[in-house]
Scaffold this motif. Structure first.
Motif, mmCIF file in Angstrom:
data_model
loop_
_atom_site.group_PDB
_atom_site.id
_atom_site.type_symbol
_atom_site.label_atom_id
_atom_site.label_comp_id
_atom_site.label_asym_id
_atom_site.label_seq_id
_atom_site.Cartn_x
_atom_site.Cartn_y
_atom_site.Cartn_z
ATOM 1 N N VAL A 119 55.448 -38.725 12.941
ATOM 2 C CA VAL A 119 54.597 -39.897 12.672
ATOM 3 C C VAL A 119 53.730 -39.577 11.451
ATOM 4 C CG1 VAL A 119 52.817 -41.428 13.616
ATOM 5 C CG2 VAL A 119 54.529 -40.443 15.133
ATOM 6 N N SER A 120 53.658 -40.535 10.521
ATOM 7 C CA SER A 120 52.895 -40.267 9.292
ATOM 8 C C SER A 120 51.397 -40.178 9.598
ATOM 9 C CB SER A 120 53.161 -41.347 8.260
ATOM 10 O OG SER A 120 52.378 -42.484 8.540
ATOM 11 N N GLN A 121 50.711 -39.384 8.790
ATOM 12 C CA GLN A 121 49.258 -39.201 8.991
ATOM 13 C C GLN A 121 48.505 -40.503 8.735
ATOM 14 O OE1 GLN A 121 47.370 -35.672 8.226
ATOM 15 N NE2 GLN A 121 49.045 -34.615 9.198
ATOM 16 N N LYS A 122 49.104 -41.370 7.893
ATOM 17 C CA LYS A 122 48.456 -42.655 7.599
ATOM 18 C C LYS A 122 48.394 -43.514 8.864
ATOM 19 C CE LYS A 122 48.413 -45.899 3.747
ATOM 20 N NZ LYS A 122 49.163 -46.405 2.588
ATOM 21 N N VAL A 123 49.516 -43.553 9.579
ATOM 22 C CA VAL A 123 49.566 -44.332 10.836
ATOM 23 C C VAL A 123 48.565 -43.740 11.837
ATOM 24 C CG1 VAL A 123 51.021 -44.943 12.825
ATOM 25 C CG2 VAL A 123 51.959 -45.038 10.515
ATOM 26 N N SER A 124 48.571 -42.411 11.954
ATOM 27 C CA SER A 124 47.652 -41.745 12.890
ATOM 28 C C SER A 124 46.204 -42.071 12.541
ATOM 29 C CB SER A 124 47.843 -40.231 12.841
ATOM 30 O OG SER A 124 49.189 -39.909 13.006
ATOM 31 N N LEU A 125 45.904 -42.074 11.242
ATOM 32 C CA LEU A 125 44.538 -42.349 10.793
ATOM 33 C C LEU A 125 44.114 -43.774 11.173
ATOM 34 C CD1 LEU A 125 42.111 -41.291 9.055
ATOM 35 C CD2 LEU A 125 43.153 -42.468 7.140
ATOM 36 N N VAL A 126 44.998 -44.724 10.918
ATOM 37 C CA VAL A 126 44.680 -46.134 11.226
ATOM 38 C C VAL A 126 44.455 -46.307 12.727
ATOM 39 C CG1 VAL A 126 45.605 -48.493 11.238
ATOM 40 C CG2 VAL A 126 45.902 -47.050 9.218
ATOM 41 N N VAL A 127 45.363 -45.729 13.530
ATOM 42 C CA VAL A 127 45.243 -45.866 14.997
ATOM 43 C C VAL A 127 43.946 -45.218 15.479
ATOM 44 C CG1 VAL A 127 46.267 -45.191 17.214
ATOM 45 C CG2 VAL A 127 47.728 -46.005 15.377
ATOM 46 N N ALA A 128 43.654 -44.023 14.982
ATOM 47 C CA ALA A 128 42.456 -43.302 15.448
ATOM 48 C C ALA A 128 41.175 -44.042 15.056
ATOM 49 C CB ALA A 128 42.448 -41.886 14.885
ATOM 50 N N MET A 129 41.122 -44.536 13.830
ATOM 51 C CA MET A 129 39.909 -45.247 13.380
ATOM 52 C C MET A 129 39.713 -46.563 14.140
ATOM 53 S SD MET A 129 38.238 -43.426 11.385
ATOM 54 C CE MET A 129 38.800 -42.015 12.294
ATOM 55 N N LEU A 130 40.856 -47.245 14.371
ATOM 56 C CA LEU A 130 40.797 -48.500 15.138
ATOM 57 C C LEU A 130 40.312 -48.217 16.563
ATOM 58 C CD1 LEU A 130 41.512 -51.347 14.220
ATOM 59 C CD2 LEU A 130 43.768 -51.067 15.243
ATOM 60 N N LEU A 131 40.758 -47.090 17.086
ATOM 61 C CA LEU A 131 40.374 -46.706 18.451
ATOM 62 C C LEU A 131 38.878 -46.385 18.522
ATOM 63 C CD1 LEU A 131 41.720 -46.448 21.164
ATOM 64 C CD2 LEU A 131 42.241 -44.071 20.669
ATOM 65 N N PHE A 132 38.364 -45.683 17.509
ATOM 66 C CA PHE A 132 36.925 -45.411 17.456
ATOM 67 C C PHE A 132 36.143 -46.736 17.404
ATOM 68 C CE2 PHE A 132 37.508 -40.886 16.148
ATOM 69 C CZ PHE A 132 36.561 -40.348 16.984
ATOM 70 N N ALA A 133 36.612 -47.680 16.566
ATOM 71 C CA ALA A 133 35.930 -48.970 16.436
ATOM 72 C C ALA A 133 35.950 -49.725 17.763
ATOM 73 C CB ALA A 133 36.589 -49.796 15.335
ATOM 74 N N LEU A 134 37.132 -49.719 18.422
ATOM 75 C CA LEU A 134 37.252 -50.429 19.708
ATOM 76 C C LEU A 134 36.394 -49.771 20.791
ATOM 77 C CD1 LEU A 134 41.019 -51.393 19.931
ATOM 78 C CD2 LEU A 134 39.080 -52.942 20.100
ATOM 79 N N ALA A 135 36.288 -48.435 20.729
ATOM 80 C CA ALA A 135 35.457 -47.716 21.711
ATOM 81 C C ALA A 135 33.999 -48.165 21.575
ATOM 82 C CB ALA A 135 35.583 -46.210 21.501
#
Lengths: 157, 147
Positions: free
Chosen positions: B88-104
């Motif tokens: 999995v590309s680091q770009k995808v991981s970054l987007v998912v992780a940041m979105l998850l922080f925002a949703l949290a």
């Protein structure tokens, strides 16, 4: 975990000291976790049964599901972090031993089963209270043994 | 993952632990909203939609403070394993992780909006909670796929 795994720091005194310190902290956590559960749930069958199911003779109400579930929720979180750190350091130091794989499996399985069995004992099967006590003691003993093995290798190599 | 066979064991168990932490968290939330054995989950969700339980600032902070630390740390630990991923590309991981922080953050603070009367209905809490859990499961799926 990435910092613990990297080979670039294989001979770093700082990393060795940090790993020893964090494992020592986890060792203290494991000891205090036993004391905490002795207070909250009990560590003998009479007090465990009184906590989970109440004791009419002594007017003790059973613990509320909210309180027990909160303890289980916290236990899962704390166990996860303690086991992740402990297993990472352990694998780094003992990766060549054949038993390592199974010890790591057992650490995580017992750590996972303890809160789940406690909840099951409360909700469905009071007979599982004894099973919880056995699993809880085994995983704490195992974690203590692993911590001591790590400290022995780090401090007395 | 790159030549780290033994480390796959703790990472694999971590996925199971996180699913159980999410499930017990959801259960605790529903219990705090009146879930009991006589009325099912659907009824509790309807109650949250129409009349969410009032919560004082003290109760809000009591829940929010540990969760800000715990959820933030948990997302960091789970997402940082994506650094090892070769699938999995680091770009995808970054987007998912940041979105998850925002949703949290959105999830934790949504009840504050209800407590202060900005929202009468509890839909905002339910939507934020659902999105947060689904995205977290997606991140866990990415880690599992990378193993």
């Amino acid at each position: 975990m990435k910092f613990l795994v990297t080979k670039d720091l294989a001979h770093s005194t700082l990393l060795t000291t940090l790993m020893s310190a964090v494992v020592f902290a986890i060792l203290l956590y494991i000891a205090l976790d036993v004391v905490l559960h002795a207070y909250v749930i009990g560590l003998d069958m009479d007090s465990i049964k009184a906590t989970l199911f109440g004791d009419e003779a002594n007017f003790v109400e059973p613990i509320l599901l909210d309180s027990l579930l909160l303890q289980v929720h916290i236990d899962l979180f704390m166990t996860l972090f303690a086991m992740l750190i402990l297993s990472s350091v352990y694998i780094r130091l003992y990766s060549k031993k054949a038993l390592t794989k199974w010890i790591v499996h057992l650490l995580f399985i017992f750590g996972l089963l303890a809160p789940v069995v406690l909840l099951l004992a409360y909700l469905a099967a009071p007979s599982l209270a004894m099973v919880w006590l056995i699993i809880f003691v085994i995983w704490h003993l195992l974690a203590v043994v692993v911590s001591i093995m790590i400290l022995k290798k780090l401090l007395f190599k | 993952m790159k030549n780290l066979a033994l480390y796959k064991i703790p990472i694999g168990y971590m996925l199971i632990y996180v699913v159980l932490i999410l499930a017990s968290g959801l259960w605790l939330f529903l219990l705090s909203q009146g879930l009991d054995s006589s009325e099912g989950v659907l009824h509790t969700i309807q109650t949250i939609m129409h009349t969410p339980k009032p919560k004082s600032l003290h109760s809000f902070i009591e829940v929010a403070a540990p969760h800000l630390f715990a959820i933030g740390t948990l997302i960091f630990v789970v997402a940082h394993f994506m650094l090892f991923s070769t699938k999995v590309s680091q770009k995808v991981s970054l987007v998912v992780a940041m979105l998850l922080f925002a949703l949290a953050l959105f999830n934790i603070f949504s009840y504050l909006a209800i407590s202060f009367g900005l929202f009468v209905s509890g839909w905002i809490k339910l939507v934020s909670l659902l999105l947060f859990v689904l995205l977290f499961l997606f991140l866990l799926g990415l880690v599992a796929f990378s193993l």
